[in-house]
Design a protein around this motif. Structure first.
Motif, mmCIF file in Angstrom:
data_model
loop_
_atom_site.group_PDB
_atom_site.id
_atom_site.type_symbol
_atom_site.label_atom_id
_atom_site.label_comp_id
_atom_site.label_asym_id
_atom_site.label_seq_id
_atom_site.Cartn_x
_atom_site.Cartn_y
_atom_site.Cartn_z
ATOM 1 N N GLN A 1 3.628 11.166 2.437
ATOM 2 C CA GLN A 1 3.599 11.065 3.900
ATOM 3 C C GLN A 1 4.398 9.861 4.402
ATOM 4 O O GLN A 1 3.959 9.107 5.283
ATOM 5 N N VAL A 2 5.582 9.700 3.815
ATOM 6 C CA VAL A 2 6.528 8.692 4.286
ATOM 7 C C VAL A 2 7.898 9.354 4.386
ATOM 8 O O VAL A 2 8.128 10.435 3.842
ATOM 9 N N ALA A 3 8.830 8.691 5.053
ATOM 10 C CA ALA A 3 10.183 9.235 5.177
ATOM 11 C C ALA A 3 10.945 9.044 3.867
ATOM 12 O O ALA A 3 10.729 8.055 3.157
ATOM 13 N N PRO A 4 11.827 9.981 3.508
ATOM 14 C CA PRO A 4 12.638 9.795 2.304
ATOM 15 C C PRO A 4 13.389 8.471 2.307
ATOM 16 O O PRO A 4 13.535 7.833 1.248
ATOM 17 N N ALA A 5 13.838 8.042 3.472
ATOM 18 C CA ALA A 5 14.555 6.763 3.560
ATOM 19 C C ALA A 5 13.667 5.602 3.124
ATOM 20 O O ALA A 5 14.157 4.617 2.549
ATOM 21 N N THR A 6 12.368 5.719 3.375
ATOM 22 C CA THR A 6 11.430 4.669 2.947
ATOM 23 C C THR A 6 11.373 4.591 1.429
ATOM 24 O O THR A 6 11.386 3.500 0.850
ATOM 25 N N VAL A 7 11.325 5.747 0.778
ATOM 26 C CA VAL A 7 11.292 5.771 -0.689
ATOM 27 C C VAL A 7 12.580 5.188 -1.247
ATOM 28 O O VAL A 7 12.562 4.363 -2.168
ATOM 29 N N TYR A 8 13.717 5.588 -0.682
ATOM 30 C CA TYR A 8 15.000 5.045 -1.149
ATOM 31 C C TYR A 8 15.071 3.541 -0.908
ATOM 32 O O TYR A 8 15.652 2.797 -1.711
ATOM 33 N N ASN A 9 14.488 3.086 0.187
ATOM 34 C CA ASN A 9 14.497 1.655 0.493
ATOM 35 C C ASN A 9 13.688 0.866 -0.525
ATOM 36 O O ASN A 9 14.070 -0.245 -0.922
ATOM 37 N N TYR A 10 12.563 1.460 -0.986
ATOM 38 C CA TYR A 10 11.720 0.778 -1.960
ATOM 39 C C TYR A 10 12.308 0.827 -3.364
ATOM 40 O O TYR A 10 12.230 -0.156 -4.108
ATOM 41 N N ALA B 1 0.838 -1.206 0.000
ATOM 42 C CA ALA B 1 0.000 0.000 0.000
ATOM 43 C C ALA B 1 0.871 1.253 0.000
ATOM 44 O O ALA B 1 0.568 2.229 -0.697
ATOM 45 N N ARG B 2 1.970 1.232 0.773
ATOM 46 C CA ARG B 2 2.871 2.390 0.795
ATOM 47 C C ARG B 2 3.575 2.552 -0.556
ATOM 48 O O ARG B 2 3.759 3.675 -1.041
ATOM 49 N N VAL B 3 3.955 1.435 -1.165
ATOM 50 C CA VAL B 3 4.594 1.489 -2.482
ATOM 51 C C VAL B 3 3.650 2.126 -3.498
ATOM 52 O O VAL B 3 4.045 3.003 -4.275
ATOM 53 N N GLU B 4 2.394 1.677 -3.479
ATOM 54 C CA GLU B 4 1.410 2.231 -4.415
ATOM 55 C C GLU B 4 1.176 3.713 -4.163
ATOM 56 O O GLU B 4 1.009 4.500 -5.104
ATOM 57 N N GLN B 5 1.168 4.104 -2.886
ATOM 58 C CA GLN B 5 0.989 5.521 -2.553
ATOM 59 C C GLN B 5 2.156 6.347 -3.088
ATOM 60 O O GLN B 5 1.957 7.425 -3.670
ATOM 61 N N VAL B 6 3.370 5.847 -2.936
ATOM 62 C CA VAL B 6 4.547 6.553 -3.455
ATOM 63 C C VAL B 6 4.466 6.664 -4.977
ATOM 64 O O VAL B 6 4.730 7.729 -5.560
#
Length: 229
Positions: free
Chosen positions: A42-51, A11-16
């Motif tokens: 509404q996620v941390a930049p580190a989360t986006v880089y992790n994905y 769900a977070r991946v789809e939101q990004v």
């Protein structure tokens, strides 16, 4: 519990991806930063880089999602194409262009198409090759139906023909995304000009209405004899 975590992650991946798609469309791919995507999602930049590791990987994932969503419409046309092969190919190329620009901007497609040159054999290059393979497979299926109905000659190698048609479409699509003034109708006309050569050949056909050339050589002996008599 593991299944719930996987669903939350997806769900977070789809939101990004949804936010990235909107930002790429509204303010441009090159100017959009991952930090902006993270803030809007509404996620941390580190989360986006992790994905995704890089912004280019976000764009590649969006392109893959686009193709998956586009497949049902493409398959429907392949199963029930127009009766004429030229009309069928024109319709399929128009569909590909419509779907592409409906999902991503020209700037995004420029970045995707340039990936093989920027990162040979990288992830984006492999994905691009997969896209081309899917288009070719659809053309082989479509052209097989025409060949079975006798519209295309039996001795035509459909793999080679599909390669050629796919290459023509890819070339003109790259022109479309590189020129903001070129329209899909322009693309359709350009593809048609090349398809005319592919399907009709390059050998000129005699024009039955053209006047026959006058002979300047000696008259046959029989006609000279009649005239002398």
């Amino acid at each position: 519990m593991a299944g719930l975590r996987a669903r939350h992650r997806q769900a977070r991946v789809e939101q990004v991806l949804n936010v990235a798609s909107e930002l790429f469309a509204s303010q441009g791919y090159e100017t959009t930063r991952i930090e902006e995507i993270a803030e809007s999602a509404q996620v941390a930049p580190a989360t986006v880089y992790n994905y995704f590791t890089t912004k280019a990987n976000i764009l590649t994932t969006l392109a893959v999602r686009h193709v998956r969503a586009s497949l049902p419409e493409r398959r429907a046309l392949v199963r029930d194409p127009p009766a004429d092969p030229m009309d069928a190919i024109r319709a399929f190329e128009k569909l590909l262009a419509d779907q592409a620009l409906r999902t991503l901007s020209r700037e995004c497609w420029r970045a995707i198409l340039s990936a093989p040159y920027r990162e040979p054999r990288g992830t984006a290059h492999r994905v691009s090759l997969r896209f081309q393979w899917l288009i070719k497979r659809h053309y082989v299926l479509m052209l097989t139906g025409f060949q079975e109905r006798g519209t295309i000659k039996k001795d035509v190698d459909l793999e080679v023909l599909a390669d050629l048609v796919t290459a023509i479409g890819t070339y003109h699509f790259s022109r479309l995304v590189s020129d903001d003034e070129m329209t899909i109708d322009d693309l359709k006309e350009a593809v048609e000009r090349h398809l005319d050569l592919v399907f009709a050949g390059v050998i000129a056909q005699p024009n039955p209405k053209a006047p026959k050339p006058k002979s300047t050589g000696p008259k046959p002996a029989s006609k000279r004899k009649q005239r002398d008599e």
